[in-house]
Motif scaffolding. Structure first.
Motif, short mmCIF file in Angstrom:
data_model
loop_
_atom_site.label_atom_id
_atom_site.label_comp_id
_atom_site.label_asym_id
_atom_site.label_seq_id
_atom_site.Cartn_x
_atom_site.Cartn_y
_atom_site.Cartn_z
N TRP A 32 -48.62 16.88 59.48
CA TRP A 32 -50.03 16.84 60.35
C TRP A 32 -50.57 18.10 60.93
CZ3 TRP A 32 -53.86 13.51 59.61
CH2 TRP A 32 -53.76 12.25 58.61
N GLU A 33 -49.76 18.89 61.06
CA GLU A 33 -50.23 20.11 61.49
C GLU A 33 -51.01 20.82 60.34
OE1 GLU A 33 -47.62 22.29 64.93
OE2 GLU A 33 -46.56 22.35 62.93
N PHE A 34 -50.45 20.78 59.07
CA PHE A 34 -51.29 21.41 57.87
C PHE A 34 -52.30 20.76 57.52
CE2 PHE A 34 -47.04 23.63 57.73
CZ PHE A 34 -47.17 24.63 57.04
N ILE A 35 -52.17 19.23 57.64
CA ILE A 35 -53.44 18.49 57.27
C ILE A 35 -54.60 18.85 58.05
CG2 ILE A 35 -54.45 16.05 57.19
CD1 ILE A 35 -51.35 15.38 56.54
N ASP A 36 -54.37 18.78 59.54
CA ASP A 36 -55.34 18.94 60.48
C ASP A 36 -56.09 20.35 60.27
OD1 ASP A 36 -55.12 16.44 61.53
OD2 ASP A 36 -53.91 16.95 63.13
N GLU A 37 -55.39 21.33 60.02
CA GLU A 37 -55.63 22.80 60.00
C GLU A 37 -56.48 22.90 58.62
OE1 GLU A 37 -56.47 26.79 60.76
OE2 GLU A 37 -56.01 25.15 61.83
N LEU A 38 -56.00 22.39 57.52
CA LEU A 38 -56.68 22.55 56.40
C LEU A 38 -57.70 21.64 55.86
CD1 LEU A 38 -53.36 23.03 54.21
CD2 LEU A 38 -54.77 24.85 54.59
N LEU A 39 -58.15 20.65 56.58
CA LEU A 39 -58.97 19.94 56.30
C LEU A 39 -59.92 19.41 57.43
CD1 LEU A 39 -57.05 17.04 54.28
CD2 LEU A 39 -58.31 19.11 53.40
N HIS A 40 -59.64 19.67 58.52
CA HIS A 40 -60.21 19.42 59.82
C HIS A 40 -60.72 20.20 60.65
CE1 HIS A 40 -58.10 15.46 58.79
NE2 HIS A 40 -59.18 15.31 58.15
N SER A 41 -60.23 21.58 60.46
CA SER A 41 -60.44 22.69 61.60
C SER A 41 -61.67 23.40 60.95
CB SER A 41 -59.25 23.55 61.62
OG SER A 41 -59.13 24.63 60.44
N GLU A 42 -62.15 24.11 62.10
CA GLU A 42 -63.43 25.15 62.06
C GLU A 42 -63.17 25.96 60.80
OE1 GLU A 42 -64.49 26.66 65.75
OE2 GLU A 42 -65.07 24.76 66.43
N ARG A 43 -61.83 26.25 60.72
CA ARG A 43 -61.48 27.57 59.44
C ARG A 43 -61.14 26.89 58.09
NH1 ARG A 43 -56.98 30.50 63.40
NH2 ARG A 43 -56.25 28.51 63.54
N ALA A 44 -61.32 25.50 57.97
CA ALA A 44 -61.17 24.93 56.69
C ALA A 44 -61.67 25.61 55.57
CB ALA A 44 -61.30 23.45 56.80
N ASP A 45 -62.92 25.90 55.77
CA ASP A 45 -63.63 26.62 54.58
C ASP A 45 -62.92 27.88 53.99
OD1 ASP A 45 -65.31 24.45 54.52
OD2 ASP A 45 -66.85 25.70 55.54
N CYS A 46 -62.18 28.60 54.75
CA CYS A 46 -61.63 29.85 54.32
C CYS A 46 -60.18 29.69 53.77
CB CYS A 46 -61.21 30.69 55.65
SG CYS A 46 -60.27 30.34 56.85
N GLU A 50 -56.26 25.06 46.50
CA GLU A 50 -55.07 24.39 46.12
C GLU A 50 -54.38 23.96 47.27
OE1 GLU A 50 -54.49 28.76 45.32
OE2 GLU A 50 -56.04 27.24 45.28
N TRP A 51 -54.44 24.61 48.36
CA TRP A 51 -53.76 24.23 49.87
C TRP A 51 -54.35 22.93 50.16
CZ3 TRP A 51 -53.20 29.26 53.13
CH2 TRP A 51 -52.35 30.11 52.52
N LYS A 52 -55.63 22.88 50.20
CA LYS A 52 -56.47 21.74 50.73
C LYS A 52 -56.14 20.31 49.82
CE LYS A 52 -60.31 23.94 51.06
NZ LYS A 52 -61.90 24.44 51.29
N HIS A 53 -56.05 20.64 48.63
CA HIS A 53 -55.55 19.47 47.84
C HIS A 53 -54.03 19.04 47.99
CE1 HIS A 53 -55.21 17.30 44.15
NE2 HIS A 53 -54.15 17.91 43.72
N ALA A 54 -53.31 20.02 48.55
CA ALA A 54 -51.86 19.74 48.72
C ALA A 54 -52.04 18.76 50.02
CB ALA A 54 -50.97 20.85 48.74
N ALA A 55 -52.99 19.15 51.01
CA ALA A 55 -53.02 18.52 52.20
C ALA A 55 -53.34 17.17 52.00
CB ALA A 55 -53.83 19.32 53.27
N ARG A 56 -54.32 17.14 51.37
CA ARG A 56 -55.04 15.56 50.89
C ARG A 56 -53.75 14.77 50.35
NH1 ARG A 56 -59.05 18.90 48.15
NH2 ARG A 56 -60.75 19.31 49.72
N LYS A 57 -53.07 15.11 49.54
CA LYS A 57 -51.90 14.37 48.92
C LYS A 57 -50.99 14.15 50.09
CE LYS A 57 -49.88 15.51 45.20
NZ LYS A 57 -49.33 16.26 43.99
N LEU A 58 -50.53 14.84 50.93
CA LEU A 58 -49.82 14.63 51.99
C LEU A 58 -50.50 13.57 53.05
CD1 LEU A 58 -48.77 18.11 53.57
CD2 LEU A 58 -47.25 16.39 52.68
#
Length: 269
Positions: A32-46, A50-58
């Motif tokens: 959930w550290e990864f999920i929150d950072e990759l999908l919900h943080s202010e830096r998500a767009d950068c 493929e990382w965000k896709h993996a986070a969605r699967k998690l």
């Protein structure tokens, strides 16, 4: 391997920081550290898609509810992991991939960074005991290692197969080998307790060789004080001082560690 195996919900207490936890809880905390950072943080767009896709699967994995709190450290409490959390390591991961690319080396993937962060927490005990006491052909494995493997990985019940974390160990190995390409050669220390070094460390055999082999991931530190902390456990304490070479290099884990103050460098099995 962490959420739906025989040992996933069995509590154990770590020796180094006295944390009582489970494999499933530890996995979800880090996931959930990864999920929150990759999908919900202010830096998500950068971050790479493929990382965000993996986070969605998690996030969509069965039983992946976000834990409410981190289990408490009850030993060596000066640096509790719950109070020193940061997601800066995701930005560092991108910089490391830039350097690997310029070196012509294979870049790290998100799953490798996830495995590495898991290793720096309580789960290192399970990953390492698999390599030390969970070998399939264990005739030469010391009995106390076999026993500890069965205790930690859920194999005390003869009707159930113990969890060997095969995929996680493979991904960890891959990540450490890749990351070690960027390591600066230096002196490292390792503190161990609970026993003395055997005669084979001091007396050479017929071929002139003395020493031993570590079957698990070997954690070391560039901070001598941290090595002494680990050597002050139960029983006799030993400090190993080692000089890295260009071939045998460890991977710096400080950037992704749950305990960055440990200044950890990890060597593969």
């Amino acid at each position: 391997e962490h959420c739906h195996e025989v040992d996933s919900n069995i509590q154990w207490t770590t020796g180094n920081y006295g944390i009582t936890t489970t494999s499933k809880l530890e996995f979800l905390l880090v996931a959930w550290e990864f999920i929150d950072e990759l999908l919900h943080s202010e830096r998500a767009d950068c971050y790479p898609e493929e990382w965000k896709h993996a986070a969605r699967k998690l996030a969509n994995m069965k039983g992946s509810k976000k834990p409410e709190e981190w289990p408490s450290d009850t030993k060596n409490t000066a640096h509790p992991r719950s109070e020193f959390r940061t997601m800066d390591f995701m930005q560092v991961l991108m910089r490391k991939n830039y350097f690997l690319k310029t070196m012509g080396e294979t870049q790290l993937i998100m799953e490798e960074a996830l495995a590495l962060r898991l290793y720096t927490g309580p789960l290192f005990e399970k990953y390492n005991i698999v390599n030390r006491g969970g070998v399939l052909d264990g005739e030469k494995t010391p009995d106390f290692m076999k026993k500890r493997f069965l205790e930690l990985c859920g194999g005390n019940d003869d009707s159930k197969c113990p969890n060997r974390y095969c995929t996680t160990n493979f991904v960890l190995m891959s990540c450490i080998v890749k990351t070690s390409k960027m390591t600066k050669v230096e002196t490292v220390w390792r503190g161990i307790s609970g026993g003395r070094l055997p005669l084979q460390f001091w007396k050479a055999d017929a071929t002139g060789v003395r020493g031993g082999v570590e079957y698990a991931f070997m954690s070391t530190t560039t901070d001598r004080k941290v090595a002494f902390q680990y050597a002050r456990g139960d029983g006799i304490g030993t400090i190993l001082e080692m000089q890295m070479g260009m071939i045998d290099k460890g991977a710096d884990l400080g950037w992704v560690s749950q305990y960055p103050h440990e200044a950890e460098l990890c060597f593969p099995p």
